[in-house]
Design a protein around this motif. Structure first.
Motif, short mmCIF file in Angstrom:
data_model
loop_
_atom_site.label_atom_id
_atom_site.label_comp_id
_atom_site.label_asym_id
_atom_site.label_seq_id
_atom_site.Cartn_x
_atom_site.Cartn_y
_atom_site.Cartn_z
N ILE A 1 0.95 -1.18 -0.10
CA ILE A 1 -0.07 -0.10 0.13
C ILE A 1 0.94 1.39 -0.15
O ILE A 1 0.32 2.44 -0.46
N TYR A 2 1.89 1.26 0.58
CA TYR A 2 3.11 2.50 0.59
C TYR A 2 3.77 2.53 -0.84
O TYR A 2 4.48 3.52 -0.65
N LYS A 3 3.54 1.76 -1.76
CA LYS A 3 4.24 1.97 -3.06
C LYS A 3 3.11 2.29 -4.36
O LYS A 3 1.98 1.82 -4.14
N THR A 4 3.45 3.03 -5.08
CA THR A 4 2.86 3.24 -6.40
C THR A 4 3.32 2.32 -7.23
O THR A 4 4.41 1.57 -7.20
N THR A 5 2.45 2.16 -8.40
CA THR A 5 2.83 1.31 -9.50
C THR A 5 4.19 1.38 -10.19
O THR A 5 4.90 0.37 -10.75
N ASP A 6 4.56 2.66 -10.04
CA ASP A 6 5.88 2.90 -10.65
C ASP A 6 7.02 2.97 -9.77
O ASP A 6 8.02 3.55 -9.89
N GLY A 7 6.79 2.45 -8.50
CA GLY A 7 7.81 2.32 -7.47
C GLY A 7 8.29 3.61 -6.63
O GLY A 7 9.13 3.43 -5.59
N PHE B 1 7.48 6.11 -3.25
CA PHE B 1 6.72 6.08 -1.96
C PHE B 1 5.38 6.83 -2.04
O PHE B 1 5.56 7.87 -2.41
N ALA B 2 4.26 6.11 -1.65
CA ALA B 2 3.05 6.69 -2.12
C ALA B 2 2.83 8.19 -1.66
O ALA B 2 2.22 9.04 -2.11
N TYR B 3 3.36 8.21 -0.50
CA TYR B 3 3.12 9.76 0.21
C TYR B 3 4.05 10.78 -0.32
O TYR B 3 3.78 12.26 -0.12
N ASN B 4 5.12 10.42 -0.93
CA ASN B 4 6.03 11.30 -1.52
C ASN B 4 5.58 11.59 -2.92
O ASN B 4 6.61 11.66 -3.91
#
Length: 425
Positions: A218-224, A226-229
């Motif tokens: 959950i903390y990563k986007t599909t392009d790698g 960090f989701a909150y960054n």
């Protein structure tokens, strides 16, 4: 002659040996075995239901005695960790999803594979149950007792009083909570979670704005990333903080589960994000015409990211009675007893046959969870990085840094930088 006498004595000895052996067996079977069971998801009603199952089991197995240890909810995980680390002779322990990895790493839990292979109940377990059981090293060190999936509890009587609609998006939820706040003395909008794994709620509300979350983390986007960054991640954090300031009492920053539920029941906060196990507590205080449960509102992505939290039963490596412990675990997790327990306690059952044969879990207050589980394009199930060595410490890091942000001790950029560094490889 002496030879014949020796043979006769030997024959008599052989004849009476089974009698002594039988007597020894009877004595062994009559000896009482005491099992120690530590639960961690404690609440008064839940503990009472577990004790009821224990009493039923003991009545069927009078040679077994089971001591149930129920630490206060906020202290239970730490208490169990201390007991395991000091190698106390525990027999049955309730392990949570976020503590499983550390217990396995420290060799505190038995591999249950051999027990499951010979248990007829294994074939009735949901695929999700088997997946969750093998969270660490693809090995069943525990078996889930139930699942936790978030839904939105709504005090419909209060919304009707203030002419506010049930929200279907997170933006609508924040707006409704703000509108209700200060309509009356001690009237606020949102049942905030400030302590004890608060991220399990805040992550849903913040990360659902992103449309490219990695379903395996959950903390990563599909392009790698960090989701909150990300720009969307930062904006969602700022919106969450503003919601806190607009519609949460100041002491909400320290609320745990019990404080959340009490505020909802009292009407102080008519919106509450919680799991199905909350239903039994709410039902004890409110009528069904005063509240309802609806699917989680969606974010700007048009989706809601939901995890499947769970807790389960395992056998410590220090147990002196693992076979007896497994016998009780298999009794407690049977379809009949698991359904009975989940009805009383509130979470989602673990057995396929329960959903096929029991309408209780597809109607009424549980209808929202059936919707979430069936509309997977909108309600998307994701995983936390439970296998990461950093996950066990995340709850404390997130709590401390988020509280600092809510108190304006750090900025959003500083929070994101700390979180990014923590999760960096």
């Amino acid at each position: 002659m002496k030879k014949k006498m020796l043979l006769s004595v030997f024959a008599i000895a052989l004849a009476i040996t089974p009698l002594f052996a039988q007597g020894s067996s009877e004595k062994s079977s009559s000896e009482k075995v005491k099992l120690t069971f530590v639960e961690t998801m404690t609440s008064p009603s839940r503990t009472s239901e577990i004790q009821s199952l224990i009493d039923e089991y003991v009545s069927l197995n009078p040679n077994i005695e089971i001591e149930l240890i129920s630490p206060p909810y906020e202290q239970a995980d730490n208490k169990l960790t201390m007991m395991l680390n000091s190698n106390q002779a525990l027999d049955i322990v309730e392990v949570r999803d976020h503590t499983l990895k550390q217990y396995v790493n420290n060799s505190k839990l038995m591999d249950l594979s051999s027990y499951m292979e010979s248990w007829e109940g294994t074939s009735d377990l949901l695929p999700l149950t088997l997946t969750a059981a093998k969270t660490v090293d693809n090995t069943p060190y525990m078996i889930p007792q139930f699942f936790f999936v978030k839904g939105l509890f709504v005090r419909t009587d209060i919304l009707e009083k203030y002419d506010v609609e049930i929200p279907t998006t997170i933006e609508e939820l924040y707006a409704a909570a703000k509108e209700i706040t200060n309509k009356a003395p001690n009237q606020y909008g949102f049942g905030f979670r400030g302590k004890s794994s608060a991220f399990k709620i805040s992550d849903i509300l913040m990360l659902s704005d992103l449309d490219n979350i990695d379903l395996d983390n959950i903390y990563k986007t599909t392009d790698g990333e960090f989701a909150y960054n990300t720009p969307e991640g930062k904006a969602s954090i700022e919106a969450y903080v503003q919601m806190f300031k607009d519609s949460v009492p100041s002491d909400g920053i320290n609320w745990g589960f019990n404080e959340q539920v009490n505020a909802f029941i009292s009407g102080t906060t008519p919106f509450l994000v919680q799991d199905p196990d909350t239903i039994s507590m709410v039902d004890a205080a409110l009528d069904r015409d005063q509240y309802t449960v609806v699917p989680m509102p969606v974010g700007k992505s048009g989706k809601t990211y939901l995890d499947y939290g769970f807790a389960g039963l395992g056998i410590p490596t220090t147990s002196e009675h693992p076979q007896e412990a497994w016998d009780f675990i298999s009794y407690m997790l049977s379809a009949e007893n698991n359904a009975k327990f989940c009805k009383a306690y509130g979470p989602l059952p673990i057995n396929t046959s329960t959903y096929e044969n029991d309408e209780y879990f597809s109607q009424g207050a549980y209808k929202s969870w059936q919707t979430e589980m069936s509309s997977t394009d909108k309600y998307v199930f994701v995983k936390y990085p439970l296998d990461s060595p950093k996950y066990p410490g995340w709850a404390q890091v997130e709590e401390q840094t988020m509280q600092s942000l809510l108190l304006d001790s750090i900025t959003t950029d500083e929070l994101i930088a700390q979180w990014t560094e923590y999760w960096s490889e």
